[in-house]
Write a protein that holds these residues in place. Sequence first.
Motif, PDB file in Angstrom:
ATOM      1  N   ALA A   1       0.831  -1.205   0.000  1.00  0.00           N
ATOM      2  CA  ALA A   1       0.000   0.000   0.000  1.00  0.00           C
ATOM      3  C   ALA A   1       0.865   1.255   0.000  1.00  0.00           C
ATOM      4  N   ASN A   2       1.937   1.255   0.779  1.00  0.00           N
ATOM      5  CA  ASN A   2       2.804   2.432   0.852  1.00  0.00           C
ATOM      6  C   ASN A   2       3.502   2.697  -0.483  1.00  0.00           C
ATOM      7  N   ALA A   3       3.997   1.641  -1.116  1.00  0.00           N
ATOM      8  CA  ALA A   3       4.689   1.811  -2.397  1.00  0.00           C
ATOM      9  C   ALA A   3       3.717   2.278  -3.469  1.00  0.00           C
ATOM     10  N   GLU A   4       2.530   1.697  -3.497  1.00  0.00           N
ATOM     11  CA  GLU A   4       1.552   2.103  -4.499  1.00  0.00           C
ATOM     12  C   GLU A   4       1.117   3.550  -4.291  1.00  0.00           C
ATOM     13  N   GLN A   5       0.935   3.947  -3.042  1.00  0.00           N
ATOM     14  CA  GLN A   5       0.566   5.334  -2.744  1.00  0.00           C
ATOM     15  C   GLN A   5       1.666   6.293  -3.193  1.00  0.00           C
ATOM     16  N   ALA A   6       2.921   5.934  -2.953  1.00  0.00           N
ATOM     17  CA  ALA A   6       4.032   6.799  -3.346  1.00  0.00           C
ATOM     18  C   ALA A   6       4.112   6.927  -4.868  1.00  0.00           C
ATOM     19  N   VAL A   7       3.922   5.823  -5.578  1.00  0.00           N
ATOM     20  CA  VAL A   7       3.969   5.857  -7.039  1.00  0.00           C
ATOM     21  C   VAL A   7       2.840   6.730  -7.577  1.00  0.00           C
ATOM     22  N   ILE A   8       1.659   6.587  -7.016  1.00  0.00           N
ATOM     23  CA  ILE A   8       0.515   7.387  -7.462  1.00  0.00           C
ATOM     24  C   ILE A   8       0.766   8.868  -7.212  1.00  0.00           C
ATOM     25  N   GLU A   9       1.296   9.206  -6.036  1.00  0.00           N
ATOM     26  CA  GLU A   9       1.554  10.613  -5.720  1.00  0.00           C
ATOM     27  C   GLU A   9       2.605  11.217  -6.647  1.00  0.00           C
ATOM     28  N   VAL A  10       3.690  10.493  -6.898  1.00  0.00           N
ATOM     29  CA  VAL A  10       4.755  11.016  -7.764  1.00  0.00           C
ATOM     30  C   VAL A  10       4.246  11.166  -9.196  1.00  0.00           C
ATOM     31  N   ASP A  11       3.513  10.169  -9.690  1.00  0.00           N
ATOM     32  CA  ASP A  11       2.970  10.253 -11.054  1.00  0.00           C
ATOM     33  C   ASP A  11       1.988  11.413 -11.185  1.00  0.00           C
ATOM     34  N   SER A  12       1.140  11.586 -10.190  1.00  0.00           N
ATOM     35  CA  SER A  12       0.165  12.680 -10.277  1.00  0.00           C
ATOM     36  C   SER A  12       0.851  14.037 -10.178  1.00  0.00           C
ATOM     37  N   ARG A  13       1.901  14.126  -9.375  1.00  0.00           N
ATOM     38  CA  ARG A  13       2.662  15.374  -9.283  1.00  0.00           C
ATOM     39  C   ARG A  13       3.327  15.706 -10.616  1.00  0.00           C
ATOM     40  N   ASP A  14       3.883  14.680 -11.283  1.00  0.00           N
ATOM     41  CA  ASP A  14       4.509  14.887 -12.593  1.00  0.00           C
ATOM     42  C   ASP A  14       3.475  15.309 -13.642  1.00  0.00           C
ATOM     43  N   ARG A  15       2.297  14.661 -13.627  1.00  0.00           N
ATOM     44  CA  ARG A  15       1.249  15.037 -14.569  1.00  0.00           C
ATOM     45  C   ARG A  15       0.772  16.467 -14.340  1.00  0.00           C
ATOM     46  N   PHE A  16       0.659  16.860 -13.078  1.00  0.00           N
ATOM     47  CA  PHE A  16       0.232  18.222 -12.762  1.00  0.00           C
ATOM     48  C   PHE A  16       1.257  19.245 -13.242  1.00  0.00           C
ATOM     49  N   LYS A  17       2.546  18.919 -13.053  1.00  0.00           N
ATOM     50  CA  LYS A  17       3.605  19.834 -13.520  1.00  0.00           C
ATOM     51  C   LYS A  17       3.568  19.962 -15.033  1.00  0.00           C
ATOM     52  N   ARG A  18       3.357  18.854 -15.742  1.00  0.00           N
ATOM     53  CA  ARG A  18       3.278  18.937 -17.206  1.00  0.00           C
ATOM     54  C   ARG A  18       2.046  19.703 -17.652  1.00  0.00           C
ATOM     55  N   PHE A  19       0.937  19.549 -16.924  1.00  0.00           N
ATOM     56  CA  PHE A  19      -0.298  20.236 -17.280  1.00  0.00           C
ATOM     57  C   PHE A  19      -0.168  21.750 -17.091  1.00  0.00           C
ATOM     58  N   THR A  20       0.450  22.159 -15.985  1.00  0.00           N
ATOM     59  CA  THR A  20       0.590  23.591 -15.731  1.00  0.00           C
ATOM     60  C   THR A  20       1.779  24.195 -16.473  1.00  0.00           C
ATOM     61  N   GLY A  21       2.661  23.357 -16.976  1.00  0.00           N
ATOM     62  CA  GLY A  21       3.792  23.847 -17.738  1.00  0.00           C
ATOM     63  C   GLY A  21       4.951  24.305 -16.863  1.00  0.00           C
ATOM     64  N   ASN A  22       4.994  23.889 -15.630  1.00  0.00           N
ATOM     65  CA  ASN A  22       6.100  24.262 -14.705  1.00  0.00           C
ATOM     66  C   ASN A  22       7.219  23.294 -14.802  1.00  0.00           C
TER      67      ASN A  22
END
Length: 102
Positions: free
Chosen positions: A81-102
């Motif tokens: 659960a901890n590893a899956e949560q970390a992967v989801i958080e990092v992936d979503s953070r990367d997607r958000f950065k690409r979406f906002t263009g930062n």
Amino acid sequence: MSQGRTIIIVLVTLVIGFTGGFFLRPVLAPLRQTAVAVSPAAAVPQPTAARGTQYFAANLDEARQIVTGCRDGSVRGDECANAEQAVIEVDSRDRFKRFTGN
């Protein structure tokens, strides 16, 4: 008078029954003897605590390996659960950065 006699007979019968049970208990239900250990038991390895999401966020490759191991069934426990949560958080953070263009 007969009611008083009945009470006395009941009390005498109870006293005789409890006394007989007290003295016959070791015969009817003997005490179990406890075994004495000669040597101390071997040390049982304690399970290590599951690594947290912060650890897996810092070590993303290892987190992805743990997640695939959990899907295969080779890894179990809280680390899944901890590893899956970390992967989801990092992936979503990367997607958000690409979406906002930062």
